[in-house]
Design a protein around this motif. Structure first.
Motif, PDB file in Angstrom:
ATOM      1  N   HIS A 113       0.810  -1.217   0.000  1.00 58.79           N
ATOM      2  CA  HIS A 113       0.000   0.000   0.000  1.00 58.79           C
ATOM      3  C   HIS A 113       0.846   1.271   0.000  1.00 58.79           C
ATOM      4  O   HIS A 113       0.302   2.367   0.090  1.00 58.79           O
ATOM      5  CB  HIS A 113      -0.958  -0.006   1.197  1.00 58.79           C
TER       6      HIS A 113
ATOM      7  N   ASN B 246      -4.814 -10.762  -3.580  1.00 56.48           N
ATOM      8  CA  ASN B 246      -4.563 -10.498  -5.004  1.00 56.48           C
ATOM      9  C   ASN B 246      -3.129 -10.053  -5.283  1.00 56.48           C
ATOM     10  O   ASN B 246      -2.887  -9.119  -6.052  1.00 56.48           O
ATOM     11  CB  ASN B 246      -5.556  -9.452  -5.538  1.00 56.48           C
TER      12      ASN B 246
ATOM     13  N   LYS C 168     -13.441 -10.196   3.959  1.00 58.11           N
ATOM     14  CA  LYS C 168     -12.009  -9.955   4.127  1.00 58.11           C
ATOM     15  C   LYS C 168     -11.727  -9.165   5.402  1.00 58.11           C
ATOM     16  O   LYS C 168     -10.794  -9.478   6.152  1.00 58.11           O
ATOM     17  CB  LYS C 168     -11.426  -9.212   2.923  1.00 58.11           C
TER      18      LYS C 168
ATOM     19  N   ARG D 112      -7.206   0.038   4.707  1.00 58.36           N
ATOM     20  CA  ARG D 112      -7.459   0.138   3.264  1.00 58.36           C
ATOM     21  C   ARG D 112      -7.652  -1.237   2.651  1.00 58.36           C
ATOM     22  O   ARG D 112      -8.526  -1.443   1.795  1.00 58.36           O
ATOM     23  CB  ARG D 112      -6.304   0.875   2.580  1.00 58.36           C
ATOM     24  N   GLU D 113      -6.850  -2.195   3.108  1.00 62.97           N
ATOM     25  CA  GLU D 113      -7.004  -3.552   2.579  1.00 62.97           C
ATOM     26  C   GLU D 113      -8.338  -4.147   2.995  1.00 62.97           C
ATOM     27  O   GLU D 113      -9.004  -4.836   2.211  1.00 62.97           O
ATOM     28  CB  GLU D 113      -5.853  -4.435   3.076  1.00 62.97           C
TER      29      GLU D 113
ATOM     30  N   GLU E 137     -11.057  -2.664   3.402  1.00 62.62           N
ATOM     31  CA  GLU E 137     -12.155  -2.020   2.663  1.00 62.62           C
ATOM     32  C   GLU E 137     -12.210  -2.447   1.206  1.00 62.62           C
ATOM     33  O   GLU E 137     -13.182  -2.130   0.506  1.00 62.62           O
ATOM     34  CB  GLU E 137     -11.994  -0.506   2.744  1.00 62.62           C
ATOM     35  N   ARG E 138     -11.219  -3.153   0.714  1.00 61.75           N
ATOM     36  CA  ARG E 138     -11.199  -3.549  -0.702  1.00 61.75           C
ATOM     37  C   ARG E 138     -12.242  -4.611  -0.988  1.00 61.75           C
ATOM     38  O   ARG E 138     -12.467  -5.509  -0.181  1.00 61.75           O
ATOM     39  CB  ARG E 138      -9.809  -4.099  -1.073  1.00 61.75           C
TER      40      ARG E 138
END
Length: 307
Positions: free
Chosen positions: A22, A54, A209, A303-304, A306-307
């Protein structure tokens, strides 16, 4: 600039890789090493993490055993897979088409221009193998940031931090070959904790996630809670935060040696800070801005999630 990550792929390794992913740094490759768990579990964790998050960078299989000693893992603390959880675990994934880490590192080091930077998050076995077999290529490493060692004390034993204890000969080889080691040790990482409240912040995000990340972080934090401590040091992500934003830490030059003998001292990192008492051969993180480090780490995890 070339970026490489060497890892034994526990939860805090995964979090550290997410910190790098990130940032504005592109990862050229990852090499796996036994440590938190035997290499078979490390490979399974890597395949699962790559599928969930990913990851598209190549991942390579490294050393299964230490340079000299028997395999020592952290499964007694982290569980069979090397990743504790309070619920969800990384889902099983098809094996990756792993190639050999030594060959991949040898191919990576001569390529292109710019600095070659390595973030090492486990025992230094892969890097030591490179230094022994191809010292000409190892000499092209411009920075080796390693989460390991302890300036004052250990965690796996009273004297030794786990990554140093698991393969102290590897650390000694790296130092003997003059590689540009930047040691991010236990003392500095313990200034950057993860609290139960951090789990809540991730759990408030909807999605499978996010809930899995919350369970994994909670399992990690509970290592400290079960021992009567209020928070858990986030070791590997702290090293990653310094790797991506070096100005959050102050590094000092020192003489670092790995103790290879003694029932109670093997694996200890002896750090001599007096120039009059030894020829300096490495750096260690002496100070850190803990709030900036926490912000870098948890911004990446949120942030991860929320992906």
């Amino acid at each position: 600039m070339g970026i490489w990550i060497d890892t034994d792929m526990g939860f805090d390794d995964i979090a550290a890789i997410l910190v790098v992913a990130h940032s504005n740094l592109a990862v050229d490759g990852v090499s796996l090493v036994s440590g938190n768990a035997p290499l078979s579990h490390v490979k399974a964790n890597a395949a699962s993490a790559a599928a969930v998050f990913n990851w598209t960078f190549p991942i390579h299989t490294g050393r299964e055993l230490p340079v000299f000693c028997k395999l020592e893992t952290a499964q007694g603390i982290l569980g069979q897979s090397g990743i504790p959880t309070t619920g969800r675990s990384l889902p099983p994934a098809d094996p990756l088409p792993f190639s050999d880490a030594f060959t991949a590192l040898c191919d990576w080091l001569p390529e292109g221009s710019g600095p070659k930077r390595i973030l090492a998050l486990g025992p230094l076995t892969n890097i030591a193998a490179l230094a022994l077999a191809r010292p000409d290529l190892a000499a092209r490493i411009d920075e080796l940031t390693w989460m390991g060692g302890g300036v004052t004390s250990g965690n796996h034993t009273a004297s030794a931090e786990f990554n140093a204890f698991a393969d102290p000969e590897a650390l000694a080889i790296v130092l003997a070959h003059g590689l540009p080691l930047r040691m991010i040790d236990l003392d500095i990482c313990r200034k950057v904790p993860a609290w139960p409240e951090d789990v809540v912040r991730i759990r408030e995000i909807d999605g499978e996630k996010a809930q899995m990340l919350a369970d994994l972080l909670e399992g990690y934090v509970n290592i400290a809670i079960s021992r009567g401590r209020p928070a858990m040091a986030i070791y590997d992500p702290t090293a990653a935060a310094i790797f991506v934003e070096p100005d959050i830490a102050t590094l000092r030059h020192a003489r670092i040696d790995a103790e290879l003998h003694g029932q109670h001292t093997r694996g200890r990192t002896v750090v001599e800070m007096r120039a009059s008492h030894g020829q300096f051969n490495a750096h260690f993180a002496a100070e850190i801005d803990p709030e900036r480090a926490r912000r870098i780490i948890f911004d990446a995890l949120l942030r991860e999630a929320e992906r």
